[in-house]
Design a protein around this motif. Structure first.
Motif, PDB file in Angstrom:
ATOM      1  N   LEU A   1      -2.580  13.402  -5.914  1.00  0.00           N
ATOM      2  CA  LEU A   1      -2.423  14.831  -5.629  1.00  0.00           C
ATOM      3  C   LEU A   1      -2.660  15.067  -4.133  1.00  0.00           C
ATOM      4  O   LEU A   1      -3.661  15.635  -3.725  1.00  0.00           O
ATOM      5  N   MET A   2      -1.736  14.579  -3.313  1.00  0.00           N
ATOM      6  CA  MET A   2      -1.906  14.714  -1.869  1.00  0.00           C
ATOM      7  C   MET A   2      -1.932  16.188  -1.487  1.00  0.00           C
ATOM      8  O   MET A   2      -1.015  16.946  -1.794  1.00  0.00           O
ATOM      9  N   ALA A   3      -2.997  16.593  -0.812  1.00  0.00           N
ATOM     10  CA  ALA A   3      -3.181  17.995  -0.426  1.00  0.00           C
ATOM     11  C   ALA A   3      -4.056  18.083   0.798  1.00  0.00           C
ATOM     12  O   ALA A   3      -4.980  17.291   0.976  1.00  0.00           O
TER      13      ALA A   3
ATOM     14  N   ILE B   1       0.842  -1.199   0.000  1.00  0.00           N
ATOM     15  CA  ILE B   1       0.000   0.000   0.000  1.00  0.00           C
ATOM     16  C   ILE B   1       0.878   1.251   0.000  1.00  0.00           C
ATOM     17  O   ILE B   1       0.637   2.204  -0.751  1.00  0.00           O
ATOM     18  N   GLU B   2       1.913   1.246   0.839  1.00  0.00           N
ATOM     19  CA  GLU B   2       2.814   2.400   0.918  1.00  0.00           C
ATOM     20  C   GLU B   2       3.530   2.625  -0.411  1.00  0.00           C
ATOM     21  O   GLU B   2       3.700   3.753  -0.861  1.00  0.00           O
ATOM     22  N   HIS B   3       3.971   1.538  -1.032  1.00  0.00           N
ATOM     23  CA  HIS B   3       4.664   1.665  -2.321  1.00  0.00           C
ATOM     24  C   HIS B   3       3.712   2.178  -3.402  1.00  0.00           C
ATOM     25  O   HIS B   3       4.117   2.915  -4.303  1.00  0.00           O
ATOM     26  N   TYR B   4       2.448   1.784  -3.303  1.00  0.00           N
ATOM     27  CA  TYR B   4       1.458   2.308  -4.253  1.00  0.00           C
ATOM     28  C   TYR B   4       1.404   3.827  -4.159  1.00  0.00           C
ATOM     29  O   TYR B   4       1.462   4.529  -5.163  1.00  0.00           O
ATOM     30  N   TRP B   5       1.282   4.326  -2.910  1.00  0.00           N
ATOM     31  CA  TRP B   5       1.179   5.771  -2.729  1.00  0.00           C
ATOM     32  C   TRP B   5       2.435   6.488  -3.196  1.00  0.00           C
ATOM     33  O   TRP B   5       2.369   7.557  -3.817  1.00  0.00           O
ATOM     34  N   ALA B   6       3.603   5.891  -2.903  1.00  0.00           N
ATOM     35  CA  ALA B   6       4.866   6.512  -3.325  1.00  0.00           C
ATOM     36  C   ALA B   6       4.916   6.639  -4.844  1.00  0.00           C
ATOM     37  O   ALA B   6       5.295   7.683  -5.387  1.00  0.00           O
ATOM     38  N   GLY B   7       4.497   5.573  -5.546  1.00  0.00           N
ATOM     39  CA  GLY B   7       4.505   5.599  -7.004  1.00  0.00           C
ATOM     40  C   GLY B   7       3.481   6.551  -7.580  1.00  0.00           C
ATOM     41  O   GLY B   7       3.759   7.305  -8.523  1.00  0.00           O
ATOM     42  N   ALA B   8       2.280   6.556  -6.983  1.00  0.00           N
ATOM     43  CA  ALA B   8       1.211   7.430  -7.475  1.00  0.00           C
ATOM     44  C   ALA B   8       1.556   8.895  -7.247  1.00  0.00           C
ATOM     45  O   ALA B   8       1.273   9.760  -8.081  1.00  0.00           O
ATOM     46  N   LEU B   9       2.198   9.170  -6.120  1.00  0.00           N
ATOM     47  CA  LEU B   9       2.599  10.547  -5.817  1.00  0.00           C
ATOM     48  C   LEU B   9       3.698  11.003  -6.778  1.00  0.00           C
ATOM     49  O   LEU B   9       3.685  12.137  -7.252  1.00  0.00           O
ATOM     50  N   ARG B  10       4.621  10.094  -7.075  1.00  0.00           N
ATOM     51  CA  ARG B  10       5.696  10.453  -8.013  1.00  0.00           C
ATOM     52  C   ARG B  10       5.129  10.787  -9.390  1.00  0.00           C
ATOM     53  O   ARG B  10       5.580  11.740 -10.042  1.00  0.00           O
TER      54      ARG B  10
ATOM     55  N   ALA C   1       2.365  12.127 -10.117  1.00  0.00           N
ATOM     56  CA  ALA C   1       1.756  13.462 -10.103  1.00  0.00           C
ATOM     57  C   ALA C   1       2.806  14.551  -9.941  1.00  0.00           C
ATOM     58  O   ALA C   1       2.842  15.518 -10.711  1.00  0.00           O
ATOM     59  N   VAL C   2       3.680  14.400  -8.947  1.00  0.00           N
ATOM     60  CA  VAL C   2       4.646  15.458  -8.613  1.00  0.00           C
ATOM     61  C   VAL C   2       5.722  15.608  -9.675  1.00  0.00           C
ATOM     62  O   VAL C   2       6.034  16.721 -10.102  1.00  0.00           O
TER      63      VAL C   2
END
Length: 337
Positions: free
Chosen positions: A302-304, A280-289, A291-292
């Motif tokens: 788009l963590m905000a 789950i954490e790796h998913y978020w890291a990849g998804a955030l990358r 976008a950013v």
């Protein structure tokens, strides 16, 4: 007189952090890297590198690169569930990082001692009064209380409630920094008057001129209002997933699919709980990358925080901090009149 009052209220935080303004930058993966961290520290605040899923080698490079851009103090945020946590602590020690922030859960056995024995100050997140007391007893040097209005991983309680619950008990014992939903200086002044040593902001800094975030990422923030920053939903009680607040897009829906996939792997015995949470954490890291860095504002994350509605343009970090301080000072002046 008013600036003196603001300086006095922030004195405990600035002394603890070793900076001019007791404003920490929240650790935002891919965003809180050398450029933004150095800019915040150079402007008098306190930058914090987001280690996230970095390897020890990558963190070593990032700390060295940050030190090349600033001679001011900065910290490093480490995730408690990182499989190489103790190696990352050692990297921080080699670089004589003065402040380490542990996030993502209670510090694992031995981690507090490993951080403090090298002389670093340890900051931990406290989502409830009982945990704040437990962390203080265990030797933590300062706390961050972060409410659900924040971006990224969040708890279930609002910042204002946490501040009322925790500050009266804990502010006399150790420095407590308040985070979540802070977009203006008036609120900073209020928390300082309640006993906070300072504050932590992330969303206001995400679109700073010095932030390396993709122009598409920044534009998404400029268009968004508070109600666009929504929390993810946990779909399976057997898989404890910390909610994440981000701007609603296709990536938000994709996370629901990812949870189902990981829950099925857990059910089949293909992975254990630790591995499931890491996925789950790796998913978020990849998804955030995506976008950013890549500018994929539809499929990426788009963590905000809910203060995103107060981010309307790209501004230098120094101007953001100066504006926040001016607003805080003016608020204190009005209250003293």
């Amino acid at each position: 007189m008013t600036n003196a009052k603001l300086t006095s209220l922030m004195a405990r935080g600035t002394e603890f952090l070793g900076c001019d303004v007791a404003i920490l930058c929240g650790a935002m993966s891919w965003v809180s890297e050398r450029n933004l961290v150095a800019a915040i520290s150079n402007a008098g605040g306190f930058g914090v590198i987001a280690c996230g899923a970095m390897t020890p080698e990558l963190l070593d490079t990032e700390i060295a690169a940050t030190k090349a851009l600033t001679g001011k103090p900065f910290g490093v945020n480490l995730i408690t569930m990182h499989p190489q946590l103790f190696d990352l602590i050692e990297v921080c020690a080699r670089h004589e990082v003065g402040h380490v922030v542990l996030a993502g859960g209670l510090p694992p056995k031995g981690s507090i001692e490993a951080i403090k024995q090298k002389g670093a100050k340890l900051i931990c997140f406290a989502p409830a009064l009982a945990l704040a007391k437990k962390l203080a007893r265990s030797g933590v040097d300062a706390l961050v209380i972060e409410g659900m209005e924040a971006g990224g991983h969040i708890g279930p309680v609002s910042t204002s409630v946490l501040a009322q619950e925790i500050l009266p008990d804990m502010a006399s014992q150790l420095p407590v920094f308040v985070a979540g939903g802070i977009g203006r200086g008036e609120l900073i002044a209020g928390y300082l008057e309640m006993g906070a040593a300072g504050v932590q902001l992330g969303t206001r800094f995400a679109c700073a001129t010095e932030s390396i975030a993709h122009p598409n990422f920044k534009k998404a923030f400029f268009r968004a209002s508070a109600r666009d920053a929504i929390a993810s939903v946990q779909i399976d009680a057997r898989l404890p997933v910390i909610p994440v607040r981000a701007l609603k897009n296709a990536g938000t829906e994709a996370f629901t699919v990812k949870q189902r996939e990981v829950a099925n792997l857990l059910d089949s015995g293909a992975v254990d709980m630790g591995e499931a949470q890491l996925q789950i954490e790796h998913y978020w890291a990849g998804a955030l990358r995506r976008a950013v860095i890549d500018g994929d504002v539809e499929g990426g994350s788009l963590m905000a925080g809910q203060s995103v509605g107060m981010v309307s343009k790209e501004e230098p970090v120094a101007e953001i901090i100066a504006q926040l301080m001016e607003e805080a000072a003016a608020a204190l002046e009005r209250r003293a009149a």
